[in-house]
Write an enzyme that holds these catalytic residues in place. Structure first.
Site, PDB file in Angstrom:
ATOM      1  CB  SER A  89      -0.884  -0.032   1.240  1.00 11.10           C
ATOM      2  OG  SER A  89      -1.718   1.084   1.252  1.00 11.10           O
TER       3      SER A  89
ATOM      4  CG  HIS B 143      -3.514  -1.387  -2.313  1.00 16.88           C
ATOM      5  ND1 HIS B 143      -4.573  -2.148  -2.753  1.00 16.88           N
ATOM      6  CD2 HIS B 143      -4.040  -0.530  -1.397  1.00 16.88           C
ATOM      7  CE1 HIS B 143      -5.675  -1.780  -2.142  1.00 16.88           C
ATOM      8  NE2 HIS B 143      -5.385  -0.785  -1.306  1.00 16.88           N
TER       9      HIS B 143
ATOM     10  CG  ASP C 246      -5.194   2.782  -0.170  1.00 16.78           C
ATOM     11  OD1 ASP C 246      -6.143   2.036  -0.445  1.00 16.78           O
ATOM     12  OD2 ASP C 246      -4.213   2.426   0.506  1.00 16.78           O
TER      13      ASP C 246
ATOM     14  CG  MET D 275      -8.597   7.560   0.559  1.00 15.00           C
ATOM     15  SD  MET D 275      -8.123   7.598   2.296  1.00 15.00           S
ATOM     16  CE  MET D 275      -7.128   6.104   2.403  1.00 15.00           C
TER      17      MET D 275
ATOM     18  CG  HIS E 231      -8.875   0.456  -2.327  1.00 20.42           C
ATOM     19  ND1 HIS E 231      -8.556   0.221  -1.011  1.00 20.42           N
ATOM     20  CD2 HIS E 231     -10.231   0.441  -2.381  1.00 20.42           C
ATOM     21  CE1 HIS E 231      -9.667   0.069  -0.305  1.00 20.42           C
ATOM     22  NE2 HIS E 231     -10.697   0.216  -1.116  1.00 20.42           N
TER      23      HIS E 231
ATOM     24  CG  MET F 294     -11.410   3.562  -0.303  1.00 14.91           C
ATOM     25  SD  MET F 294     -10.096   3.519   0.920  1.00 14.91           S
ATOM     26  CE  MET F 294      -8.683   3.579  -0.173  1.00 14.91           C
TER      27      MET F 294
ATOM     28  CG  MET G 139     -12.549  -2.680   2.651  1.00 14.70           C
ATOM     29  SD  MET G 139     -10.885  -2.239   2.084  1.00 14.70           S
ATOM     30  CE  MET G 139     -10.170  -1.458   3.534  1.00 14.70           C
TER      31      MET G 139
ATOM     32  CG  ASP H 146      -6.731  -2.579   1.947  1.00 19.60           C
ATOM     33  OD1 ASP H 146      -5.745  -2.437   2.693  1.00 19.60           O
ATOM     34  OD2 ASP H 146      -7.176  -1.661   1.219  1.00 19.60           O
TER      35      ASP H 146
ATOM     36  N   GLY I 180       0.820  -3.231   4.366  1.00 22.37           N
ATOM     37  CA  GLY I 180       0.968  -1.843   4.818  1.00 22.37           C
ATOM     38  C   GLY I 180       1.884  -1.713   6.009  1.00 22.37           C
TER      39      GLY I 180
HETATM   40  C1  DX5 Z   1      -6.663   1.492   3.078  1.00 25.61           C
HETATM   41  C2  DX5 Z   1      -5.201   1.072   3.057  1.00 25.61           C
HETATM   42  C3  DX5 Z   1      -4.820   0.622   4.439  1.00 25.61           C
HETATM   43  C4  DX5 Z   1      -3.419   0.354   4.746  1.00 25.61           C
HETATM   44  C5  DX5 Z   1      -3.106  -1.062   4.965  1.00 25.61           C
HETATM   45  O1  DX5 Z   1      -7.418   1.028   2.060  1.00 25.61           O
HETATM   46  O2  DX5 Z   1      -4.874   0.223   1.998  1.00 25.61           O
HETATM   47  O3  DX5 Z   1      -5.626  -0.412   4.844  1.00 25.61           O
HETATM   48  O4  DX5 Z   1      -2.537   1.066   4.087  1.00 25.61           O
HETATM   49  O5  DX5 Z   1      -2.055  -1.257   5.818  1.00 25.61           O
HETATM   50  P1  DX5 Z   1      -2.048  -1.428   7.407  1.00 25.61           P
HETATM   51  O6  DX5 Z   1      -3.458  -1.649   7.867  1.00 25.61           O
HETATM   52  O7  DX5 Z   1      -1.169  -2.614   7.628  1.00 25.61           O
HETATM   53  O8  DX5 Z   1      -1.464  -0.184   7.930  1.00 25.61           O
HETATM   54 ZN    ZN Z   2      -6.589   0.080   0.134  1.00 26.74          ZN
END
Ligand code: DX5
Ligand code: ZN
Length: 221
Positions: free
Chosen positions: A8, A33, A35, A37, A66, A68, A137, A176, A198
């Protein structure tokens, strides 16, 4: 098919992006990945269109985008969507989820349906012919560093069972949120195929990235 890793990128500190990318290339990491938003579908902002453009100049690792964001079907043309990459959209992000996943396929990419922790798995049923993957999720979307919602493991196996009963065991399951080495092993056993790595694993600055990638491979084999 062995499990695949999708780090991520919102977890990569800006001054370390290149270092991480080279380590991911060395370790044959399958996806990056991304993200995206909008501060509305989720209470945060993250990466965006220009980040994706810049990133594409740095590496050939395919992206796993991804979204969002609300009404993603109206914004797909903003993205430089490529064939054989994943684009995921949330079930609740539009009144026209079928149109959203269909449009992703029209762009030649692989549509992925994202479901939130409380979204029932049966929403997959009438979309199964129009998607290549389901994103489960394991935390509420929007932030890195959260704790696994415990029922997520059962959710992964429920999705797997449903896909088998629909005659679509080929649809991949991505997970995720809080995919630590320990959780990844259980998620793999529950049926997950692609793992978003992540802060709980690959971006934990206390561990060397090559070691983290090797450890990850071991637990999701
Ligand atoms: C949101 C992201 C997070 C994150 C994953 O969609 O993709 O969920 O960076 O990593 P963690 O939860 O391990 O920090
Ligand atoms: Zn994500």
């Amino acid at each position: 098919m062995h499990g695949k890793i999708s780090p991520s990128m919102m977890c990569a500190p800006p001054d370390k992006v290149m270092e991480y990318i080279r380590a991911f290339e060395r370790n044959d990491i399958e996806y990056l990945h991304i993200d995206v938003m909008d501060g509305s579908f989720v209470p945060n902002y993250a990466l965006g269109i220009d980040y994706i453009k810049q990133l594409r100049k740095l590496t050939d690792i395919p992206l796993d985008i991804h979204l969002m964001i609300n009404r993603p079907e109206e914004k797909l043309e903003w993205l430089d969507i490529r064939q054989n990459e994943y684009v995921s959209v949330h079930y609740e992000s539009t009144a026209h989820i079928h149109r959203a996943v269909s449009r992703i396929r029209e762009y030649g990419a692989k549509p992925m349906l994202a479901i939130n922790p409380a979204t029932p798995v049966n929403v997959i049923e009438y979309l199964a012919n129009d998607i290549d993957a389901v994103l489960v999720m394991a935390v509420n979307p929007g932030f890195a560093g959260q704790k696994l919602i415990p029922q997520s493991l059962k959710k992964i196996s429920d999705v797997k069972k449903l896909l088998i009963s629909l005659g679509r065991p080929d649809i991949e399951i991505e997970v995720d949120g809080n995919v630590s080495f320990e959780n990844a092993k259980k998620m793999r056993e529950a049926g997950a195929d692609i793992f978003v790595a992540g802060t709980s694993s690959i971006f934990n600055s206390a561990i060397n990235t090559d070691d983290a990638a090797r450890e990850f491979r071991k637990v999701i084999w």
